[in-house]
Design an enzyme around this catalytic site. Structure first.
Site, PDB file in Angstrom:
ATOM      1  N   CYS A 122       0.861  -1.212  -0.131  1.00  0.00           N
ATOM      2  CA  CYS A 122      -0.129  -0.001  -0.088  1.00  0.00           C
ATOM      3  C   CYS A 122       0.670   1.424  -0.070  1.00  0.00           C
ATOM      4  CB  CYS A 122      -0.926   0.079   1.108  1.00  0.00           C
ATOM      5  SG  CYS A 122      -2.143  -1.154   1.035  1.00  0.00           S
TER       6      CYS A 122
ATOM      7  N   HIS B 180      -3.066   7.216   2.663  1.00  0.00           N
ATOM      8  CA  HIS B 180      -3.648   5.916   1.836  1.00  0.00           C
ATOM      9  C   HIS B 180      -4.966   5.488   2.478  1.00  0.00           C
ATOM     10  CE1 HIS B 180      -3.973   1.747   0.774  1.00  0.00           C
ATOM     11  NE2 HIS B 180      -3.643   1.491   2.188  1.00  0.00           N
TER      12      HIS B 180
ATOM     13  N   ASN C 120     -10.321   0.230  -0.245  1.00  0.00           N
ATOM     14  CA  ASN C 120      -8.704   0.272  -0.035  1.00  0.00           C
ATOM     15  C   ASN C 120      -8.343  -0.282  -1.490  1.00  0.00           C
ATOM     16  OD1 ASN C 120      -5.936  -0.255   0.305  1.00  0.00           O
ATOM     17  ND2 ASN C 120      -6.369  -0.875   2.642  1.00  0.00           N
TER      18      ASN C 120
HETATM   19  O1  UT7 Z   1      -3.806  -1.317   3.302  1.00  0.00           O
HETATM   20  C1  UT7 Z   1      -2.997  -1.633   4.295  1.00  0.00           C
HETATM   21  C2  UT7 Z   1      -3.161  -1.159   5.353  1.00  0.00           C
HETATM   22  N1  UT7 Z   1      -4.526  -1.920   5.869  1.00  0.00           N
HETATM   23  C3  UT7 Z   1      -5.051  -1.159   6.987  1.00  0.00           C
HETATM   24  O2  UT7 Z   1      -4.674  -0.453   7.598  1.00  0.00           O
HETATM   25  C4  UT7 Z   1      -6.463  -2.016   7.398  1.00  0.00           C
HETATM   26  C5  UT7 Z   1      -6.177  -2.079   8.917  1.00  0.00           C
HETATM   27  N2  UT7 Z   1      -7.091  -2.577  10.041  1.00  0.00           N
HETATM   28  C6  UT7 Z   1      -8.659  -2.254   9.754  1.00  0.00           C
HETATM   29  O3  UT7 Z   1      -8.968  -1.458   8.898  1.00  0.00           O
HETATM   30  C7  UT7 Z   1      -9.450  -3.056  10.850  1.00  0.00           C
HETATM   31  O4  UT7 Z   1      -8.711  -3.739  11.663  1.00  0.00           O
HETATM   32  C8  UT7 Z   1     -10.433  -3.981  10.024  1.00  0.00           C
HETATM   33  C9  UT7 Z   1     -11.578  -3.235   9.458  1.00  0.00           C
HETATM   34  C10 UT7 Z   1      -9.705  -5.038   9.290  1.00  0.00           C
HETATM   35  C11 UT7 Z   1     -11.354  -4.764  11.131  1.00  0.00           C
HETATM   36  O5  UT7 Z   1     -11.878  -3.593  12.257  1.00  0.00           O
HETATM   37  P1  UT7 Z   1     -11.738  -3.877  13.451  1.00  0.00           P
HETATM   38  O6  UT7 Z   1     -12.524  -2.634  14.308  1.00  0.00           O
HETATM   39  O7  UT7 Z   1     -10.377  -3.477  14.014  1.00  0.00           O
HETATM   40  O8  UT7 Z   1     -12.266  -5.214  14.161  1.00  0.00           O
HETATM   41  P2  UT7 Z   1     -11.610  -6.505  14.778  1.00  0.00           P
HETATM   42  O9  UT7 Z   1     -10.581  -7.060  14.037  1.00  0.00           O
HETATM   43  O10 UT7 Z   1     -11.250  -5.902  16.104  1.00  0.00           O
HETATM   44  O11 UT7 Z   1     -12.891  -7.451  14.864  1.00  0.00           O
HETATM   45  C12 UT7 Z   1     -14.106  -6.880  15.849  1.00  0.00           C
HETATM   46  C13 UT7 Z   1     -15.148  -7.842  15.729  1.00  0.00           C
HETATM   47  C14 UT7 Z   1     -14.781  -9.341  15.631  1.00  0.00           C
HETATM   48  O12 UT7 Z   1     -15.398 -10.062  16.048  1.00  0.00           O
HETATM   49  P3  UT7 Z   1     -15.798 -10.534  17.822  1.00  0.00           P
HETATM   50  O13 UT7 Z   1     -14.165 -11.448  18.075  1.00  0.00           O
HETATM   51  O14 UT7 Z   1     -15.621  -9.224  18.543  1.00  0.00           O
HETATM   52  O15 UT7 Z   1     -16.728 -11.453  18.030  1.00  0.00           O
HETATM   53  C15 UT7 Z   1     -14.543  -9.826  14.175  1.00  0.00           C
HETATM   54  O16 UT7 Z   1     -14.498 -11.216  14.041  1.00  0.00           O
HETATM   55  O17 UT7 Z   1     -15.694  -7.702  14.302  1.00  0.00           O
HETATM   56  C16 UT7 Z   1     -15.600  -9.062  13.620  1.00  0.00           C
HETATM   57  N3  UT7 Z   1     -15.512  -8.711  12.269  1.00  0.00           N
HETATM   58  C17 UT7 Z   1     -16.507  -8.500  11.382  1.00  0.00           C
HETATM   59  N4  UT7 Z   1     -17.767  -8.516  11.736  1.00  0.00           N
HETATM   60  C18 UT7 Z   1     -18.602  -8.339  10.547  1.00  0.00           C
HETATM   61  C19 UT7 Z   1     -14.335  -8.763  11.589  1.00  0.00           C
HETATM   62  N5  UT7 Z   1     -14.487  -8.354  10.164  1.00  0.00           N
HETATM   63  C20 UT7 Z   1     -15.855  -8.327  10.061  1.00  0.00           C
HETATM   64  C21 UT7 Z   1     -16.952  -7.967   8.948  1.00  0.00           C
HETATM   65  N6  UT7 Z   1     -18.304  -7.978   9.615  1.00  0.00           N
HETATM   66  N7  UT7 Z   1     -16.446  -7.977   7.866  1.00  0.00           N
END
Ligand code: UT7
Length: 333
Positions: free
Chosen positions: A112, A254, A284
């Site tokens: 990225c 980004h 993204n």
């Molecule tokens: O491009 C290179 C750089 N990339 C980035 O910078 C991306 C960085 N990361 C992110 O954007 C975020 O971490 C994500 C969008 C990938 C995830 O968001 P988050 O707020 O960090 O969620 P999390 O990983 O803490 O997950 C929270 C909950 C989890 O469920 P439990 O364990 O709390 O029950 C996940 O399983 O959300 C769940 N979850 C989802 N739920 C519905 C993860 N993805 C999804 C989804 N829909 N698509």
């Protein structure tokens, strides 16, 4: 003062098929509400089967060349995580299809952060007199490497391409690019990765697990790394230019996640209305994200000649990088 790279054209392209959050929710355990509130993304575009990264790169490159007075380039740099083939690089084929056979052409791989790395590399070609005009393209077809069963990555990434033309000019004219700040930390390479398909896998002599063929990301850890690294790199590049964030008209980060972009703006003290992007519309798009955001902002007439723009990115590697530029006087697209 030596000669500088000056931005003289910009163009973007996304493939025709827009994929809504609702469409993804039909096949994944997710919802429009979750995706919007956690990422700020409303839709992304996926390339049709048979469309390669080079197809998107050519479309964006054509637009950038058309928007520039130069209309041609003697070097083509393509930043991509999703090259058409492991070998050769994608850039020579893109150059040939743009009628630029004979131009220097190579790929840059910094995930990225790829576009910022490519922009720095292209500026170097101009500063050293290797090239007079460089076409710099960020192009990706992430739809081809996403794990269809992984909801955490499938909802974020999209396909697209963005391009700029750089020409040799003066450091104090509108469009001048630089200074830059680039960095990496290979200790974090497992946080954003496609494990299979390279020399490591061949050396192990075993068939990769299906999931190893796909893009994988430790979202939470990447999230905070992204904010911290982009903020530090932004400060470094501002320091090099003798500026503080008050001297910046636009922040173009980004387009990884709207929450990351908001945290970054808060961290840097940049007002929300100066935080420029298009993540809601395209998601993204990795190496394409910054040039695509610039192309969309230019098409919308948001950027005025002389505006100071801070570009900053973070991605796999881990890698990060920032650049300053003043916006040139470009014809409307
Ligand atoms: O491009 C290179 C750089 N990339 C980035 O910078 C991306 C960085 N990361 C992110 O954007 C975020 O971490 C994500 C969008 C990938 C995830 O968001 P988050 O707020 O960090 O969620 P999390 O990983 O803490 O997950 C929270 C909950 C989890 O469920 P439990 O364990 O709390 O029950 C996940 O399983 O959300 C769940 N979850 C989802 N739920 C519905 C993860 N993805 C999804 C989804 N829909 N698509």
């Amino acid at each position: 003062m030596g000669r500088a790279a000056v931005l003289s054209g910009v163009g973007g392209h996304v493939p025709g098929r827009a994929v809504s959050n609702e469409e993804l929710a039909e096949r994944l355990d997710t919802s429009d509400e979750w995706i919007r509130s956690r990422t700020g993304i409303e839709r992304r575009h996926f390339a049709a089967p048979g469309t390669a990264t080079s197809d998107l790169a050519v479309a964006a490159g054509e637009r950038a060349l058309k928007s520039s007075r130069e209309g041609t380039a003697d070097a083509v740099v393509v930043a991509t995580t999703t090259p058409d083939r492991p070998c050769p690089a994608t850039a020579p084929a893109v150059a040939a299809r743009l009628g630029l056979t004979g131009a220097a052409a190579y790929d840059v791989g910094a995930v990225c952060t790829g576009f910022v790395y490519a922009l720095a590399s292209a500026s170097g070609l101009i500063a050293t007199g290797v090239a007079e005009r460089v076409l710099v393209i960020g192009a990706e077809t992430y739809s081809g490497i996403l794990d269809p069963l992984d909801r955490s990555t499938s909802v974020i990434f999209g396909d697209g391409a963005g391009a700029v033309v750089l020409r040799a000019g003066e450091p104090d004219e509108p469009g001048a690019v630089g200074p830059f700040d680039l960095g990496s930390d290979g200790g974090g390479r497992d946080l954003i990765t496609v494990r299979a398909g390279g020399a490591e896998q061949r050396l192990s002599g075993r068939e990769p697990a299906p999931a190893d063929r796909y893009f994988a990301m430790e979202g939470k850890e990447v999230f905070w790394n992204a904010v911290v690294r982009m903020a530090a790199s932004s400060r470094a590049v501002l320091g090099r230019a003798g500026l503080d964030t008050g001297g910046i008209d636009w922040l173009v980060g980004h387009q990884a996640n709207l929450r990351i972009l908001r945290s970054l703006a808060t961290e840097l003290g940049v007002p929300a209305e100066r935080n420029l992007g298009n993540i809601a519309e395209v998601g993204n798009t990795a190496a394409a994200s910054i040039p695509l955001a610039l192309a969309d902002a230019h098409a919308a007439g948001t950027l005025a000649a002389g505006d100071r723009v801070l570009l900053t990115a973070f991605g796999g590697g881990l890698t990060w990088g920032s650049a300053l530029l003043t916006w040139p006087d470009l014809a409307p697209s």
